[in-house]
Design an enzyme around this catalytic site. Structure first.
Site, PDB file in Angstrom:
ATOM      1  CG  HIS A 155      -1.820  -1.358   0.859  1.00 40.12           C
ATOM      2  ND1 HIS A 155      -3.187  -0.765   0.879  1.00 40.12           N
ATOM      3  CD2 HIS A 155      -1.892  -2.392   1.493  1.00 40.12           C
ATOM      4  CE1 HIS A 155      -3.737  -1.981   0.912  1.00 40.12           C
ATOM      5  NE2 HIS A 155      -2.880  -2.573   0.741  1.00 40.12           N
ATOM      6  CG  ASP A 363       0.063   9.273   0.460  1.00 39.31           C
ATOM      7  OD1 ASP A 363      -0.209   7.891   1.010  1.00 39.31           O
ATOM      8  OD2 ASP A 363      -0.736  10.285   1.035  1.00 39.31           O
TER       9      ASP A 363
HETATM   10  P1  ADP Z   1      -2.842   6.215   5.081  1.00 36.88           P
HETATM   11  O1  ADP Z   1      -3.326   4.490   4.340  1.00 36.88           O
HETATM   12  O2  ADP Z   1      -1.921   6.970   5.104  1.00 36.88           O
HETATM   13  O3  ADP Z   1      -3.648   6.415   6.133  1.00 36.88           O
HETATM   14  P2  ADP Z   1      -5.268   6.911   3.106  1.00 36.88           P
HETATM   15  O4  ADP Z   1      -5.661   8.660   2.302  1.00 36.88           O
HETATM   16  O5  ADP Z   1      -4.867   5.959   1.874  1.00 36.88           O
HETATM   17  O6  ADP Z   1      -3.917   7.558   3.507  1.00 36.88           O
HETATM   18  O7  ADP Z   1      -6.088   6.200   3.624  1.00 36.88           O
HETATM   19  C1  ADP Z   1      -6.712   7.288   4.844  1.00 36.88           C
HETATM   20  C2  ADP Z   1      -8.174   6.498   5.247  1.00 36.88           C
HETATM   21  O8  ADP Z   1      -8.798   6.384   6.518  1.00 36.88           O
HETATM   22  C3  ADP Z   1      -9.532   7.080   4.407  1.00 36.88           C
HETATM   23  O9  ADP Z   1     -10.171   6.472   4.083  1.00 36.88           O
HETATM   24  C4  ADP Z   1      -9.426   8.069   5.351  1.00 36.88           C
HETATM   25  O10 ADP Z   1     -10.885   8.950   4.986  1.00 36.88           O
HETATM   26  C5  ADP Z   1      -9.427   7.675   6.437  1.00 36.88           C
HETATM   27  N1  ADP Z   1      -9.075   9.397   7.786  1.00 36.88           N
HETATM   28  C6  ADP Z   1      -8.485   9.372   7.721  1.00 36.88           C
HETATM   29  N2  ADP Z   1      -8.614  10.908   8.738  1.00 36.88           N
HETATM   30  C7  ADP Z   1      -9.427  10.584   9.102  1.00 36.88           C
HETATM   31  C8  ADP Z   1      -9.954  11.209  10.145  1.00 36.88           C
HETATM   32  N3  ADP Z   1      -9.057  12.125  10.667  1.00 36.88           N
HETATM   33  N4  ADP Z   1     -11.574  10.982  10.765  1.00 36.88           N
HETATM   34  C9  ADP Z   1     -11.658   8.996  10.195  1.00 36.88           C
HETATM   35  N5  ADP Z   1     -11.088   8.681   8.822  1.00 36.88           N
HETATM   36  C10 ADP Z   1      -9.871   9.134   8.761  1.00 36.88           C
END
Ligand code: ADP
Length: 456
Positions: A155, A363
């Protein structure tokens, strides 16, 4: 149909998935709910002694979880996975904290997990291992006799050789990856970096269709960009704008435009750069003061890794600094929250935001970028500002691409986004939605499992 077995560091038990942030959880929950199967991994709990796996059945999915000891957790999870591999894979050599003890714990826990999983497997299962915590899993499963097809999806980014080689055991990591039948990456850049390392350092051969021969193994490799379910997000966002939470946020703006950022609190997300770029924007375009607000939501994760606590402190200070410099009695330029929101609330926030700032320094994909686009009102869509260092930029080239290392560029992009004519916003949005539909979460799952299950 073959049974799907998902192996990931952390299993989200029924009811827990919706609350947990992380792209992996979002994708895996969707895959298992679609086809049923087994989800195996760590329970998230610590135990003083090893115990057999706990099995829970719900909605056609079996959840098999194991607890870890404190020593396993410190070495395998906080240590090698999150203090060495994570920063390395995100090009942060300055933050890599490697010890031989942690590497030994990493191998030991992977072996332990494989020993526990093997008896739960059926001959015809398709085993899909996720992410950097579990790279040695295929080798370990083969060691205990597993003959199933085993695939791996990374990922995170896969770093170029110059960075990868800083890891003392990088050749072992390459060898472990070559024990899979299929290795998948988010972007062509990641796949190319992997091929390059295989050819230049492992003496392997790579053919144009992604077939690899290395370490006496034949495997396949490819690009499988993880997606979202754009229609489900669009529905959720349309409903969420009517919710009390979103209406409260909307009313609090008093006609000002909302710029949103949603991230886990992680140094790869470029939050410090983002706050500085926002300050640069307020400085360069003083006419925008009092007309916009930056809502930055950053949920704390991995707080046991020291670097994350330090980052949290620096960000709090920086947010306070920007507010202190530009706020007026009746206007706060920045609203910075460390709490987590439901996917429903986030979808509503996305829909009422004129701009999303998705500016990671590195990312793997960044699903927030895709969720933001999917949540927009087709009649009046907002603008996505996206870092070229997010995997999503390889697909969403209709976003405004801005280099997070150049605060002036991000400030300019903000100004352009806020002034963008409606026709251009709609056109860019339509282009991005087309990509989201084509490369949705179902396409991700089906393309990976299609290759994994197909004849060699
Ligand atoms: P990572 O896997 O590095 O956290 P991604 O952007 O690929 O980054 O995935 C993040 C996921 O987590 C997304 O589905 C997003 O909506 C969720 N997310 C990120 N921050 C929050 C938050 N503060 N509250 C709820 N969900 C979150």
């Amino acid at each position: 149909m073959r049974r799907l077995v998902i192996v990931s560091n952390r299993v989200a038990l029924p009811g827990e998935g919706a609350q947990r942030s992380g792209g992996l959880v979002t994708g895996v929950v969707d895959a298992l709910h679609h086809s049923g199967g087994l989800w195996f991994g760590w329970s998230g709990k610590l135990k003083s002694a090893r115990s057999p796996p706990r099995l829970v059945e719900a909605d056609g999915v079996t959840y098999a979880t194991v607890d870890l000891t404190r020593a396993d957790y410190d070495g395998y999870y906080s240590g090698l996975s999150n203090a060495a591999l994570w920063p390395l894979f995100h090009y942060r050599l300055d933050l890599v904290n490697f010890t031989r003890q942690d590497f030994a714990a990493y191998l030991r826990v992977n072996a332990l997990l494989a020993d526990t999983l093997a008896p739960l497997l059926k001959p015809n299962d398709l085993v899909w291992v996720h992410d950097y915590h579990l790279i040695p899993m295929a080798e370990e499963l083969r060691r205990v006799g597993a003959a199933q097809r085993i695939g791996f999806f990374l990922h995170t980014p896969f770093p170029s050789l110059g960075v990868l080689a800083a890891l003392p055991h990088y050749l072992e990591i390459l060898k472990s990856l070559c024990a899979y039948d299929l290795v998948g990456f988010q972007t062509i850049e990641d796949l190319t970096a992997f091929h390059d390392a295989i050819v230049r350092r492992a003496g392997g051969e790579v053919s144009a269709d992604g077939r690899i021969h290395a370490f006496d193994h034949d495997l396949r490799s490819g690009v499988f960009p993880i997606g979202v379910d754009p229609d489900a997000i669009a529905d959720m966002a349309a409903r969420a704008v009517k919710s009390r939470t979103t209406r409260r946020l909307h009313e609090s703006l008093q006609g000002r435009k909302l710029i949103i950022g949603v991230d886990r609190l992680d140094y790869s997300k470029g939050l410090e750069h983002r706050f500085k770029a926002f300050a640069c924007f307020l400085e360069d375009y003083p006419e925008q003061r009092n007309h916009v607000r930056l809502l930055q939501n950053a949920t704390a994760t991995r707080s046991e890794v020291p670097e994350y606590c330090a980052l949290r402190q620096r960000l709090g200070a920086l947010a306070g600094d920007v507010a202190g410099r530009y706020a007026r009695l009746d206007w706060a330029p920045i609203q910075y929250l460390n709490r987590s929101f439901s996917q429903h609330s986030l979808a509503g926030f996305f829909r009422i935001s004129s701009v999303a700032l998705v500016t990671p320094l590195r990312d793997g994909m960044n699903l927030v970028a895709k969720e933001y686009v999917a949540a927009q009102n087709p009649e009046d869509p907002g603008v996505l500002i996206l870092s070229p260092f997010a995997g999503a930029a390889y697909e969403l080239d209709a976003a405004l691409i801005a280099n997070p290392f150049d605060p002036g560029a991000v400030a300019e992009a903000l100004q352009k986004a806020l002034q963008m004519p409606i026709e251009e916003r709609r056109e860019r949005w339509r282009d991005m939605m087309e990509v989201l539909h084509r490369n949705n979460i179902t396409a991700w799952r089906e393309s990976f499992l299609g290759v994994l299950g197909s004849p060699i």
